[in-house]
Write a protein that holds these residues in place. Structure first.
Motif, PDB file in Angstrom:
ATOM      1  N   ALA A 198       4.347  18.714 -10.403  1.00  0.00           N
ATOM      2  CA  ALA A 198       5.631  18.947 -10.533  1.00  0.00           C
ATOM      3  C   ALA A 198       6.328  18.893 -10.563  1.00  0.00           C
ATOM      4  O   ALA A 198       6.794  18.349 -11.170  1.00  0.00           O
ATOM      5  CB  ALA A 198       6.336  18.327  -8.489  1.00  0.00           C
ATOM      6  N   PRO A 199       6.914  20.452 -11.520  1.00  0.00           N
ATOM      7  CA  PRO A 199       7.606  20.522 -12.988  1.00  0.00           C
ATOM      8  C   PRO A 199       9.269  19.542 -12.082  1.00  0.00           C
ATOM      9  O   PRO A 199       9.625  20.184 -11.470  1.00  0.00           O
ATOM     10  CB  PRO A 199       7.953  21.931 -12.949  1.00  0.00           C
ATOM     11  N   ARG A 247       5.398  22.156  -5.103  1.00  0.00           N
ATOM     12  CA  ARG A 247       6.381  22.868  -6.265  1.00  0.00           C
ATOM     13  C   ARG A 247       7.300  23.825  -5.448  1.00  0.00           C
ATOM     14  O   ARG A 247       8.051  23.858  -4.795  1.00  0.00           O
ATOM     15  CB  ARG A 247       4.938  23.590  -6.946  1.00  0.00           C
ATOM     16  N   THR A 248       6.078  24.252  -4.287  1.00  0.00           N
ATOM     17  CA  THR A 248       7.205  25.409  -2.937  1.00  0.00           C
ATOM     18  C   THR A 248       7.985  24.251  -2.167  1.00  0.00           C
ATOM     19  O   THR A 248       9.128  25.089  -2.389  1.00  0.00           O
ATOM     20  CB  THR A 248       5.582  26.037  -2.116  1.00  0.00           C
ATOM     21  N   SER A 271      11.092  23.414  -4.773  1.00  0.00           N
ATOM     22  CA  SER A 271      11.858  24.976  -4.736  1.00  0.00           C
ATOM     23  C   SER A 271      12.512  25.309  -3.705  1.00  0.00           C
ATOM     24  O   SER A 271      14.170  25.570  -3.450  1.00  0.00           O
ATOM     25  CB  SER A 271      10.706  26.233  -5.207  1.00  0.00           C
TER      26      SER A 271
END
Length: 495
Positions: free
Chosen positions: A433-434, A481-482, A485
């Motif tokens: 996960a960035p 990630r979603t 964000s």
């Protein structure tokens, strides 16, 4: 110190709710001014009890220890003054007890915490009015040197049941007026009852006695003579002695009162917890009979829900809908609070033969049906509070997260101290996960609801923002990630 109106929050009221909210905002770096009408802290303690969820809140900001060191732990709680008490030992919390600590000392500790965090506390300064527009709020203040004006991005009313902020914002406060009055006295007892809490009830009324610091006892109760819509006048020591003797058969040798007071069961709730740039918390948002000692606790929990949302809104890192969710989530909690305190008021005033039988029946259920007792205890302690998800998702979404162990030998409450989102990973192989490094955690034991969870995102207030049972690493990485964000942005905690 002057602040830009675009980032400044003004809080009216320097009681527990306002002080905790100030500290929560300062945790995120938000400039805060607290306006408190009183020049000195009130020496009288309306509240005497900290409940388990409030202790958890203090713990996941790293400030619980002074409270725990000074307070007296009571491993049970009462509902409506029933003879049988709820056992808090069965609760899933590090703090399975209520903590008896006078409000004056609680306020002192919270004030020290808020001021150390950088809050500007102004005693002897009274908010007199406000006008809001698209860009902010102009606040009229009267202080020791005369009137002045503050400009703020938002104003929060933590100024009690007679809230000037609520009235100035035009927020309705519907409800019912008092029909019965309780009484309390902080007195010296020459022949005090034994045990952590004494309670007696019957057709003549109900009374409780709780030891306090300084050699005092808090005597609190109600009786049929106190019913009626009109305030029955000031309470005297002779009147208190007569009431307690009728109920308990003794006055315990009471003398030298430091405080005598009456309180009514007027019950009201603000129609809206947010009106544009004005918000309400604590007693400004809800008033009720002080059954179960929950008022201060719900106020602090209001502030915990509001603080991170308001800070993110002021900083421009959150959409306006996040601040709207404060009302969406906390107004139902306030409504449930009023339901509970009204029910308890009815039980406390059930002096008829039928009412006494109702009390006996419910008391027997508390004593003999563990699930019933635990359900009441979870409601009273606020451990059962769950916020509705904004969209269909994992069953844990909106639930309070327990203090789960982490792989680095710390725990979730420690990870929550910075006031940011915390990402928990139970897979043993963290998905990418960035910008986010998850907190690895062993699979929770003894908690079936968590047994299949792969990853969970915990909000700054300790509730689950998002969770997934996904087992496929690639799909799980995409979900993380979603979720990060959409839910947390850049405010996810990383070790």
């Amino acid at each position: 110190m002057e602040h830009s109106a675009a980032e400044h929050v003004v809080i009216a009221g320097g009681g527990p709710t306002g002080l905790w909210l100030a500290a929560e905002l300062r945790l995120a770096g938000t400039p805060v001014t607290v306006l408190e009408t009183r020049h000195e802290r009130d020496p009288h303690s309306k509240a005497l009890t900290l409940h388990p969820r409030t202790l958890e809140v203090l713990a996941f900001r790293g400030v619980a220890e002074p409270f725990l060191a000074e307070g007296r732990r009571i491993p049970s709680g009462h509902f409506g003054g029933l003879d049988d008490r709820m056992d808090f030992a069965v609760l899933d919390t590090p703090y399975p007890f209520t903590l008896a600590l006078p409000q004056a000392r609680t306020e002192e500790l919270l004030e020290a915490h808020a001021v150390a965090a950088g809050a500007d506390l102004r005693r002897g300064h009274r908010l007199t009015g406000l006008t809001q527009d698209e860009d902010g709020v102009s606040v009229g203040v009267t202080g020791p040197d005369g009137p002045y004006t503050l400009r703020a991005a938002y104003v929060v009313g933590c100024d009690g049941t007679r809230s000037t902020v609520r009235e100035a914002a035009g927020i309705a406060f519907p409800g019912t007026d008092a029909t019965t009055w309780g009484w309390l006295g902080d007195v010296v007892l020459d022949d005090p009852p034994t045990g952590a809490v004494y309670a007696a009830s019957g057709p003549a009324g109900g009374v409780m006695a709780v030891p306090m610091p300084g050699g005092l006892h808090r005597i609190v109760g109600g009786d049929p003579d106190s019913n009626g819509p009109d305030h029955p006048g000031e309470l005297t020591l002779d009147a208190l002695r007569a009431k307690v003797t009728r109920i308990a058969g003794t006055d315990f040798g009471m003398r030298d009162p430091s405080w005598l007071s009456r309180f009514g069961n007027a019950t009201r709730q603000a129609a809206a917890y947010r009106q544009g740039r004005v918000l309400l918390a604590g007693d400004a948002a809800h008033m009720h009979y002080p059954a179960g000692g929950v008022g201060l606790n719900v106020g602090v929990q209001d502030a915990t829900n509001l603080g991170w949302k308001l800070a993110a809104t002021v900083a421009g890192t959150a959409p306006d809908a996040l601040l709207d969710s404060y009302h969406t989530e906390r107004h139902p909690v306030g409504a449930d609070l009023l339901l509970s305190t009204r029910a308890q008021t009815a039980l406390m005033n059930a002096q008829s033969p039928e009412g006494q039988d109702l009390r006996t029946l419910l008391s027997q259920l508390v004593a003999t049906v563990p699930a019933f007792s635990r359900s009441l205890a979870e409601r009273l302690s606020a451990l059962a509070v769950t916020y509705p998800p904004t969209a269909p998702g994992h069953p844990l979404t909106g639930h309070r997260a327990p203090n789960l162990e982490l792989a680095d030998s710390t725990d979730l409450f420690t990870a929550l101290r910075p006031g940011r989102y915390v990402l928990l990973d139970f897979t043993g192989a963290p998905a990418p996960a960035p910008g986010v490094v998850p907190h690895a955690a062993p699979r929770p034991a003894g908690r079936p609801a968590w047994s299949t969870v792969s990853v969970a995102l915990i909000r700054p207030d300790g509730h689950v923002a998002w969770a997934s049972d996904q087992q496929d690493d690639e799909a799980l990485g995409a979900e993380i990630r979603t979720a990060v964000s959409a839910t947390a942005g850049r405010r996810v905690d990383a070790p």
